[in-house]
Design an enzyme around this catalytic site. Structure first.
Site: not given
Ligand code: 2IT
Length: 447
Positions: A124, A164, A238, A240-242
Site C-alpha cells: 500500500k 484507492d 466515490g 467504490v460506492a458508484w
Molecule cells: O484496497 C484495495 O484493494 C485497492 N485499493 C485496490 C488495489 C489494487 O491494486 O487494485
C-alpha cells in the site's frame, strides 16, 4: 501462539499506530486456533514475520500550487509481503494518511490478495496530499512530483500500485505518464486502473463495487435470501460506492442512502441511473460534498447534515467509504431500523465493537478483505492482459470476476463454518488468507 506477547511487542515497535494494531489483532484472534495446530508455523516464527512489512519507503513530495506557492507533502510505499507474488496494492491520497494507516492497509491487502486466487503479494502507499478543493492542474503536478520518487520503488514484476481513496483513473493517468518519462520503459503493467485505451482493463473501475455485490449475493443465497427488492444503504459516493450502487440497482435492490463527510442523502424511491452517473461528476469536482446530489436532484434526494447513512432504515448496509466508519452505536441503530445484513466494502470499515455486535445479534456480516477483493482481483486480470498484450471483452472480465468472488465466498465457508452450521465470515476470510501466505512463507525458507 502468544497473541498478547506478539501484540505487546508490535505496540512497542509501532507506538500509537492504532489502526495497524487493530488490523493485526483481528487477524491474530481469528487464526489462533488453526495456528496452534501447526507447530511448524510457530518454529518458523511465521506470525512474528508476517506482521512486519518487508520494507517501507518514505519520501518528500514538493510541488507548486495554482497560486505559485510551494507545497510539501509526504509520500510512502509500504511493501508488505511478497510470499505469493509481486507487491500489489493501491495508493491513497488523503489528508489523514500516516504510516499506521498504510501499514494496516498493506497488512489487510496481503490476506485479501491471497483470497483472490491470483499470485499477488501485499502493498500500500500514498500521501497526506488532500485532493479536496484542488484543481486538475494541481492534481497533475502533485502526481508528477510523487512519481519522481515512487518510480524507483516499483516495476511490473516488483510492485504494481493502483488506486484507492483519492486516486482514480485520472490520477493513475498522470502517474503513468511521469513513470514512462522517468523509467523510459513502456510496460503498462507497472500500474493498474489505467484508461481503457492504454492498457486498462474493461470493468476495472466498476470491479470493487460489482465484486462486492456478487459476494453479497452469494452470502444472501447461502442464508436463503435474495437481494432483489431489498433496501440498501451505502456510505460514500466515490468510485467504490458508484460501482456498488450500479450493481445493486441492476440486481433489483433499492439504494436508499448515500453519504459523505458532510452528511447523508436519503433517497426514498431508490437511486436512479442519472443519479448514479452524477456520482462521477461529484468525485471529479473534488468538492467532497454529498449535498451536491440533493442540490441537483431536489425531488429525489433529501440531505441531512451531520448524519451517517446508518441512520436511514434499510435491509442491507454497505460501508463503502473509510476505515472505522461504522461504530457499535451505528450497528445498534441499523438493527433498530430493520437492517439484517452488513457487507463491509471499505477496508476495515467497521469498528471491532460493531463487528461483535453484528455477530452476537444475528446480523449477517462479512469483512472487507473478502467483500472488496474484486477490485484488486480485476487489477490482477489487468496485469495478465498487459503481460500478454491483449484486452479481454467485458463479458470475459465479468465472468472471471464472478468466478473469483464465488471462490472467495467458498473459501470463507470452508474455513469459517462453525460447529452449529453458521458461517463466521471474519474467521473464514482471515484463516483462508493466512493459510495461503503462511504456507508459501514456510516453503520459501527463513528470509
Ligand atoms: O484496497 C484495495 O484493494 C485497492 N485499493 C485496490 C488495489 C489494487 O491494486 O487494485
Amino acid at each position: 501462539m502468544k497473541t498478547a506477547e506478539i501484540m505487546a511487542n508490535l505496540a512497542a515497535k509501532h507506538p500509537g499506530e492504532n489502526e495497524y494494531l487493530q488490523a493485526v489483532q483481528e487477524v491474530l484472534e481469528s487464526i489462533e486456533e488453526v495456528y496452534n495446530q501447526h507447530p511448524e508455523f510457530e518454529k518458523a516464527k511465521i506470525v512474528e514475520r508476517m506482521v512486519e512489512p518487508d520494507r517501507i519507503f518514505t519520501f518528500r513530495v514538493t510541488w507548486v500550487d495554482d497560486k505559485g506557492e510551494v507545497q510539501t507533502n509526504l509520500g510512502y510505499r509500504i511493501q508488505f509481503n511478497s510470499a505469493i507474488g509481486p507487491y500489489k496494492g493501491g495508493l491513497r491520497f488523503h489528508k489523514a494518511v500516516v504510516p499506521s494507516m498504510l501499514k494496516f492497509l498493506g497488512f489487510e491487502q496481503t490476506f485479501k490478495n491471497a483470497l483472490t486466487t491470483l499470485p499477488m503479494g501485499g502493498a500500500k502507499g500514498g500521501s497526506d496530499f488532500d485532493p479536496v478543493g484542488k484543481s486538475n492542474d494541481e492534481i497533475m503536478r502533485f502526481c508528477q512530483a510523487f512519481m519522481t520518487e515512487l518510480w524507483q520503488c516499483i516495476g511490473p514484476d516488483q510492485d504494481i500500485p493502483a488506486g484507492d481513496v483519492g486516486v482514480g483513473g485520472r490520477e493513475i493517468g498522470f502517474l503513468y505518464g511521469m513513470y514512462k518519462k522517468l523509467a523510459r520503459e513502456y510496460n503498462t503493467g507497472v500500474l493498474t486502473g489505467k484508461g481503457a485505451t492504454w492498457g486498462g482493463s474493461i470493468l476495472r473501475p466498476e470491479a470493487t463495487g460489482f465484486g462486492a455485490l456478487y459476494f453479497t449475493q452469494h452470502l444472501l443465497h447461502k442464508a436463503g435470501k435474495d437481494i432483489a427488492g431489498k433496501r440498501v444503504a451505502l456510505s460514500g459516493f466515490g468510485n467504490v460506492a458508484w460501482g456498488a450502487a450500479t450493481k445493486a440497482k441492476q440486481l433489483g435492490a433499492k439504494v436508499v442512502a448515500i453519504s459523505g463527510p458532510d452528511g447523508v442523502c436519503e433517497i426514498p424511491d431508490g437511486i436512479t441511473d442519472e443519479m448514479i452517473a452524477y456520482m462521477l461528476d461529484m468525485r471529479a469536482s473534488n468538492r467532497n460534498k454529498v449535498e451536491d446530489m440533493a442540490t441537483k436532484f431536489p425531488e429525489k434526494a433529501k440531505f441531512t447534515a451531520g448524519k451517517k447513512a446508518w441512520s436511514v432504515p434499510c435491509d442491507i448496509a454497505l460501508p463503502c467509504a473509510f476505515q472505522n466508519e461504522l461504530s457499535e452505536d451505528d450497528a445498534k441503530e441499523l438493527q433498530k431500523n430493520g437492517c439484517w445484513c452488513c457487507c463491509e466494502v471499505s477496508n476495515m470499515g467497521c469498528q471491532p465493537g460493531a463487528i461483535h455486535y453484528f455477530q452476537n445479534n444475528g446480523i449477517l456480516f462479512a469483512p472487507g478483505k473478502a467483500v472488496n477483493a474484486g477490485g484488486v482481483a480485476t487489477s490482477g486480470l489487468e496485469m495478465t492482459q498487459n503481460a500478454s498484450h491483449i484486452s479481454w471483452s467485458a463479458k470475459e472480465v465479468d465472468d472471471k470476476l464472478h468466478f473469483i468472488m464465488e471462490s472467495i465466498h467458498e473459501q470463507c465457508v470452508k474455513y469459517g463454518t462453525q460447529p452449529d452450521g453458521h458461517v463466521d465470515y471474519v474467521k473464514g476470510a482471515n484463516i483462508a488468507g493466512f493459510m495461503k501466505v503462511a504456507t508459501a512463507m514456510l516453503e520459501q525458507g527463513i528470509i
